[in-house]
Design a protein around this motif. Structure first.
Motif, mmCIF file in Angstrom:
data_model
loop_
_atom_site.group_PDB
_atom_site.id
_atom_site.type_symbol
_atom_site.label_atom_id
_atom_site.label_comp_id
_atom_site.label_asym_id
_atom_site.label_seq_id
_atom_site.Cartn_x
_atom_site.Cartn_y
_atom_site.Cartn_z
ATOM 1 N N HIS A 36 0.929 -1.223 0.013
ATOM 2 C CA HIS A 36 -0.192 0.018 -0.134
ATOM 3 C C HIS A 36 0.858 1.380 0.075
ATOM 4 N N ARG A 37 2.142 1.096 0.468
ATOM 5 C CA ARG A 37 2.934 2.217 0.499
ATOM 6 C C ARG A 37 3.409 2.643 -0.730
ATOM 7 N N MET A 38 3.533 1.644 -1.796
ATOM 8 C CA MET A 38 3.874 2.170 -3.282
ATOM 9 C C MET A 38 2.785 2.627 -3.935
ATOM 10 N N LEU A 39 1.447 2.401 -3.682
ATOM 11 C CA LEU A 39 0.393 2.979 -4.205
ATOM 12 C C LEU A 39 0.286 4.614 -3.505
ATOM 13 N N HIS A 42 2.719 6.567 -5.279
ATOM 14 C CA HIS A 42 2.331 6.887 -6.529
ATOM 15 C C HIS A 42 1.131 7.473 -6.934
ATOM 16 N N PHE A 43 0.193 7.486 -6.042
ATOM 17 C CA PHE A 43 -1.041 7.945 -6.120
ATOM 18 C C PHE A 43 -1.644 8.830 -5.132
ATOM 19 N N ALA A 44 -0.882 8.950 -3.973
ATOM 20 C CA ALA A 44 -1.223 10.000 -2.790
ATOM 21 C C ALA A 44 -2.181 9.358 -1.904
ATOM 22 N N SER A 45 -3.290 8.747 -2.498
ATOM 23 C CA SER A 45 -4.340 8.377 -1.512
ATOM 24 C C SER A 45 -5.223 7.380 -2.342
ATOM 25 N N LYS A 46 -6.293 6.765 -1.716
ATOM 26 C CA LYS A 46 -7.105 5.978 -2.498
ATOM 27 C C LYS A 46 -8.032 6.773 -3.499
ATOM 28 N N GLU A 47 -8.433 7.957 -3.136
ATOM 29 C CA GLU A 47 -8.855 8.747 -4.092
ATOM 30 C C GLU A 47 -8.241 9.058 -5.297
#
Length: 185
Positions: A36-39, A42-47
């Protein structure tokens, strides 16, 4: 392909299949083989991830439009019908549902989803305006027709997701396409 592009590709399929309502970054990360740290990196947050997913799906649709439009031997109606067939195909329904899920969140005022609305219509207007002008629409009206060309298919996709009545939605789309053919003849 960059790491971000690989992650986004995996996330697109996973989220489209599983929806976004109760989704966590940890779930997505586990499903696509990352952390989840990689996400977050790259994307800052779920949204942020969800917005990138929807934008990527929209970009795929614009690329499909460009691909179909590249065949200059195809007439307007045939090209539009091919685009609609691909857009409304059952294998795309998870992506369509996801678009409307995130769209709804943004329209309800979810500030984290609100950036999705930036460019969601505007990104389609230049290629559709140019397409209309090339096929004989008056330049002063082409942008309005382009907006109609975004709104009608989206509305019919929403109808399709709500009712599942593919035959009725296809009939309505064919009527819309026929009106374009009449306008351009």
């Amino acid at each position: 392909m960059t790491a971000k592009e690989r992650l986004l590709g995996g996330a697109i399929d996973y989220i489209a299949t599983n929806g976004a309502a109760d989704l966590s970054l940890r779930q997505v990360a586990k499903a696509i083989g990352t952390s989840h740290r990689m996400l977050i990196y790259h994307f800052a947050s779920k949204e942020g991830l969800l917005i990138e997913v929807v934008r990527a799906v929209e970009e795929r649709q614009r690329m499909l439009f460009a691909e179909l439009n590249a065949d200059e031997s195809t007439d307007v109606g045939e090209m539009a019908r091919r685009f609609w067939q691909r857009l409304s195909a059952a294998e795309n329904w998870p992506y369509v549902r996801l678009l409307f899920e995130i769209y709804g969140r943004a329209l309800q005022g979810d500030q984290r989803s609100r950036p999705l609305l930036d460019g969601l219509v505007e990104s389609w207007l230049p290629p559709l305006t140019e397409w209309g002008i090339q096929r004989g629409l008056p330049p002063e009206k082409a942008r309005a027709y382009a907006r109609l060309g975004v709104a009608v298919p989206r509305g019919l996709l929403l109808d399709l997701m709500a009712t599942g009545d593919k035959a009725a939605v296809d009939e309505a789309m064919d009527l819309f396409i026929t009106s374009y053919e009449t306008l351009l003849s």
